[in-house]
Design an enzyme around this catalytic site. Structure first.
Site, PDB file in Angstrom:
ATOM      1  N   TYR A  32      -5.831  -2.206  -2.071  1.00 19.05           N
ATOM      2  CA  TYR A  32      -5.714  -3.613  -2.436  1.00 19.05           C
ATOM      3  C   TYR A  32      -6.603  -3.949  -3.623  1.00 19.05           C
ATOM      4  O   TYR A  32      -7.439  -3.140  -4.041  1.00 19.05           O
ATOM      5  CB  TYR A  32      -6.035  -4.508  -1.234  1.00 19.05           C
ATOM      6  CG  TYR A  32      -7.503  -4.662  -0.892  1.00 19.05           C
ATOM      7  CD1 TYR A  32      -8.220  -3.624  -0.312  1.00 19.05           C
ATOM      8  CD2 TYR A  32      -8.187  -5.855  -1.140  1.00 19.05           C
ATOM      9  CE1 TYR A  32      -9.566  -3.771   0.023  1.00 19.05           C
ATOM     10  CE2 TYR A  32      -9.524  -6.013  -0.805  1.00 19.05           C
ATOM     11  CZ  TYR A  32     -10.208  -4.971  -0.222  1.00 19.05           C
ATOM     12  OH  TYR A  32     -11.535  -5.123   0.096  1.00 19.05           O
ATOM     13  N   ARG A  51      -8.413  -0.080 -11.773  1.00 19.92           N
ATOM     14  CA  ARG A  51      -8.971   0.435 -10.510  1.00 19.92           C
ATOM     15  C   ARG A  51      -7.843   0.662  -9.496  1.00 19.92           C
ATOM     16  O   ARG A  51      -7.866   1.629  -8.739  1.00 19.92           O
ATOM     17  CB  ARG A  51     -10.031  -0.516  -9.961  1.00 19.92           C
ATOM     18  CG  ARG A  51     -10.712   0.062  -8.700  1.00 19.92           C
ATOM     19  CD  ARG A  51     -11.877  -0.769  -8.242  1.00 19.92           C
ATOM     20  NE  ARG A  51     -11.448  -2.106  -7.846  1.00 19.92           N
ATOM     21  CZ  ARG A  51     -12.289  -3.106  -7.592  1.00 19.92           C
ATOM     22  NH1 ARG A  51     -13.589  -2.926  -7.690  1.00 19.92           N
ATOM     23  NH2 ARG A  51     -11.825  -4.294  -7.254  1.00 19.92           N
ATOM     24  N   ARG A 100       6.896   6.337  13.138  1.00 16.25           N
ATOM     25  CA  ARG A 100       5.459   6.599  12.972  1.00 16.25           C
ATOM     26  C   ARG A 100       5.227   8.107  12.913  1.00 16.25           C
ATOM     27  O   ARG A 100       5.749   8.844  13.740  1.00 16.25           O
ATOM     28  CB  ARG A 100       4.690   5.991  14.146  1.00 16.25           C
ATOM     29  CG  ARG A 100       3.185   6.231  14.093  1.00 16.25           C
ATOM     30  CD  ARG A 100       2.468   5.533  15.246  1.00 16.25           C
ATOM     31  NE  ARG A 100       1.012   5.716  15.170  1.00 16.25           N
ATOM     32  CZ  ARG A 100       0.350   6.677  15.827  1.00 16.25           C
ATOM     33  NH1 ARG A 100       0.987   7.527  16.607  1.00 16.25           N
ATOM     34  NH2 ARG A 100      -0.966   6.784  15.678  1.00 16.25           N
ATOM     35  N   LYS A 149     -10.304   1.596  -3.032  1.00 17.37           N
ATOM     36  CA  LYS A 149     -10.270   0.261  -2.415  1.00 17.37           C
ATOM     37  C   LYS A 149      -9.172   0.195  -1.366  1.00 17.37           C
ATOM     38  O   LYS A 149      -8.098  -0.361  -1.601  1.00 17.37           O
ATOM     39  CB  LYS A 149     -10.109  -0.817  -3.498  1.00 17.37           C
ATOM     40  CG  LYS A 149     -10.515  -2.207  -3.017  1.00 17.37           C
ATOM     41  CD  LYS A 149     -10.727  -3.128  -4.196  1.00 17.37           C
ATOM     42  CE  LYS A 149     -10.937  -4.568  -3.805  1.00 17.37           C
ATOM     43  NZ  LYS A 149     -12.132  -4.828  -3.022  1.00 17.37           N
ATOM     44  N   GLU A 181     -24.018  -0.966  -0.262  1.00 21.25           N
ATOM     45  CA  GLU A 181     -23.480  -2.218  -0.816  1.00 21.25           C
ATOM     46  C   GLU A 181     -23.329  -3.232   0.306  1.00 21.25           C
ATOM     47  O   GLU A 181     -23.632  -2.940   1.466  1.00 21.25           O
ATOM     48  CB  GLU A 181     -22.135  -1.952  -1.508  1.00 21.25           C
ATOM     49  CG  GLU A 181     -21.091  -1.344  -0.593  1.00 21.25           C
ATOM     50  CD  GLU A 181     -19.830  -0.866  -1.324  1.00 21.25           C
ATOM     51  OE1 GLU A 181     -19.489  -1.420  -2.371  1.00 21.25           O
ATOM     52  OE2 GLU A 181     -19.185   0.069  -0.796  1.00 21.25           O
ATOM     53  N   LEU A 205     -17.932   1.023  -3.731  1.00 21.80           N
ATOM     54  CA  LEU A 205     -16.801   0.589  -4.547  1.00 21.80           C
ATOM     55  C   LEU A 205     -17.318   0.291  -5.960  1.00 21.80           C
ATOM     56  O   LEU A 205     -18.382  -0.318  -6.119  1.00 21.80           O
ATOM     57  CB  LEU A 205     -16.163  -0.675  -3.966  1.00 21.80           C
ATOM     58  CG  LEU A 205     -14.891  -1.053  -4.712  1.00 21.80           C
ATOM     59  CD1 LEU A 205     -13.737  -0.134  -4.314  1.00 21.80           C
ATOM     60  CD2 LEU A 205     -14.508  -2.500  -4.476  1.00 21.80           C
TER      61      LEU A 205
HETATM   62  N1  PDD Z   1     -14.301  -7.087  -2.256  1.00 17.68           N
HETATM   63  N2  PDD Z   1     -17.920  -3.519  -2.614  1.00 17.68           N
HETATM   64  C1  PDD Z   1     -17.005  -3.744  -1.653  1.00 17.68           C
HETATM   65  C2  PDD Z   1     -17.093  -2.959  -0.395  1.00 17.68           C
HETATM   66  C3  PDD Z   1     -15.990  -4.696  -1.859  1.00 17.68           C
HETATM   67  O1  PDD Z   1     -15.075  -4.907  -0.898  1.00 17.68           O
HETATM   68  C4  PDD Z   1     -15.952  -5.435  -3.067  1.00 17.68           C
HETATM   69  C5  PDD Z   1     -14.889  -6.448  -3.357  1.00 17.68           C
HETATM   70  C6  PDD Z   1     -16.947  -5.174  -4.039  1.00 17.68           C
HETATM   71  C7  PDD Z   1     -16.972  -5.884  -5.370  1.00 17.68           C
HETATM   72  O2  PDD Z   1     -15.907  -5.475  -6.204  1.00 17.68           O
HETATM   73  P1  PDD Z   1     -15.302  -6.464  -7.297  1.00 17.68           P
HETATM   74  O3  PDD Z   1     -16.444  -6.903  -8.142  1.00 17.68           O
HETATM   75  O4  PDD Z   1     -14.352  -5.612  -8.050  1.00 17.68           O
HETATM   76  O5  PDD Z   1     -14.671  -7.608  -6.546  1.00 17.68           O
HETATM   77  C8  PDD Z   1     -17.894  -4.209  -3.780  1.00 17.68           C
HETATM   78  C9  PDD Z   1     -13.214  -8.021  -2.427  1.00 17.68           C
HETATM   79  C10 PDD Z   1     -13.595  -9.218  -3.216  1.00 17.68           C
HETATM   80  C11 PDD Z   1     -12.628  -8.355  -1.055  1.00 17.68           C
HETATM   81  O6  PDD Z   1     -12.575  -7.421  -0.261  1.00 17.68           O
HETATM   82  O7  PDD Z   1     -12.210  -9.483  -0.830  1.00 17.68           O
END
Ligand code: PDD
Length: 285
Positions: A32, A51, A100, A149, A181, A205
Site C-alpha cells: 500500500y 516506492r 485459497r 510497505k 521506527e 520503512l
Molecule cells: N505510514 N514507518 C512506517 C512503519 C510507516 O507505516 C510509515 C507510513 C512511515 C513513514 O513513511 P512516509 O513518510 O512515506 O509516510 C514509516 C503510513 C502513513 C500509514 O501506514 O498510514
C-alpha cells in the site's frame, strides 16, 4: 458518501466489492501507499509511486496500472470527492485466485487487485503538532522486510493499542536496544543542531517524508546523522519527533513517561514542520 476506485471502476463506497478469495484479505499479500493531499494537490506523488514500484518488485507482484494511470486515478478521486486536505490510500494485492492456496497464483490467470480511496483529514493544522505527542517503547517483533510497505499491519495496530492503554499517543519499536521506527512513522532525536535518525536498511520503512525532511534539514544547515539510538538516549535528547505522510513532522514530548528536553515541542521539529509544509504546498501537483 465517497467515490472509491476498485479494479478499473469508480463506485460509491458502499457498492465497491473485493472477493473473499483476495490474497490481501486471506494472506495479507498486498502492498500500500498513503499520499497526502494539500490544497487539493498530491504531495510527493513521484516518491510514493517509486516506492510502490519497489514494494511490488520485491514481492514479485505485477502492477495492474502504469504510473501515469495511477496519477490520473489519484487526481480523479481528489476531484470527484472534492478533497482539499487529507490523503489517498492505495492498495494493490496479488488478486483473487479460484481458491485459497499458499503458492502464488499465476499472474496471467489472476490479475492483481487495486483499490484507492480518499480520507479527509486536517494535516497542516493538526492540534497534535502544537502540543506534541507522547510515545511508549515496545519490542519490535515485526518481520524482517519492513522496507516493503505491506498491509501486514497487525503488530503496528497492537502497538497503537498498547500506547492507548498506557495513555500515550503512539509507540516506538525497539530491536536490540535501538529504536527502529514508530508504528506508522519514522523516529528522530535532536541534539543541538544535529538530527539523528536510524539508517536505511530492511529494518525500517524508507519514509518518503523522511527523505524530504532530511534534505530540507541539510539545506537549512542542520547536521544529519543516520544511526540507531536507544530509548535512554532519546529521553536525554534536546528534542524528538516523528515524520510520515499523515503527520508530516510532529514533535514527541514524552517517551515512556519521561519528558524530552523542556517537555514542550522543540524548535527544530517545529521549524522542520514549517519548511516541510511550505515546500510541499509549493511542489504538490
Ligand atoms: N505510514 N514507518 C512506517 C512503519 C510507516 O507505516 C510509515 C507510513 C512511515 C513513514 O513513511 P512516509 O513518510 O512515506 O509516510 C514509516 C503510513 C502513513 C500509514 O501506514 O498510514
Amino acid at each position: 458518501m465517497r467515490t472509491v476506485y476498485v479494479n478499473g471502476e469508480y463506485l460509491p463506497e458502499n457498492e465497491a466489492k473485493i472477493s473473499v478469495f483476495d490474497r490481501g484479505f486471506l494472506m495479507a499479500d498486498g502492498v500500500y501507499e498513503v499520499t497526502s493531499v494539500l490544497d487539493g494537490k498530491l504531495v510527493d506523488f513521484e516518491g510514493h509511486a517509486k516506492r510502490l514500484e519497489r514494494s511490488l518488485h520485491e514481492l514479485d507482484m505485477a502492477s495492474p496500472v502504469t504510473t501515469d494511470e495511477l496519477l490520473a486515478i489519484h487526481r480523479e478521486l481528489v476531484q470527484v470527492n472534492q478533497l482539499n486536505e487529507g490523503g489517498i490510500y492505495l492498495q494493490i494485492t496479488r488478486g483473487a485466485p479460484a481458491d485459497r492456496d499458499f503458492a502464488f497464483p499465476d499472474p496471467e490467470e489472476t490479475p492483481s487487485s487495486i483499490v484507492l480511496f480518499t480520507q479527509a483529514k486536517n494535516l497542516a493544522n493538526a492540534p497534535s503538532a502544537q502540543t506534541g505527542i507522547s510515545v511508549i517503547s515496545i519490542e519490535d517483533i515485526r518481520w524482517g522486510r519492513r522496507d516493503i510497505k505491506t498491509v501486514q499491519l497487525l503488530y503496528p495496530s497492537m502497538g497503537k493499542m498498547m500506547a492507548k492503554k498506557a495513555g500515550a499517543d503512539d509507540a516506538w519499536m525497539v530491536e536490540d536496544g535501538q529504536v527502529t521506527e514508530g508504528t506508522s512513522n519514522n523516529a528522530y532525536i535532536v541534539k543541538g543542531r544535529k538530527i539523528i535518525t536510524r539508517q536505511l536498511s530492511n529494518d525500517i520503512l524508507h519514509g518518503i517524508t523522511r527523505a524530504a525532511v532530511l534534505r530540507l534539514a541539510k539545506e537549512a544547515q542542520m547536521e544529519v546523522e543516520e544511526r540507531g539510538f536507544s530509548i535512554e538516549e532519546a529521553q536525554g535528547a534536546d528534542e524528538a519527533f516523528i515524520t510520515s505522510a499523515t503527520t508530516f513532522v510532529q514533535p514527541v514530548v514524552t517517551i515512556d513517561g519521561s519528558s524530552v528536553g523542556t517537555g514542550q515541542p522543540g524548535k527544530i521539529a517545529l521549524r522542520l514542520r514549517e519548511i516541510y509544509i511550505e515546500e510541499s504546498r509549493k511542489k504538490a501537483l
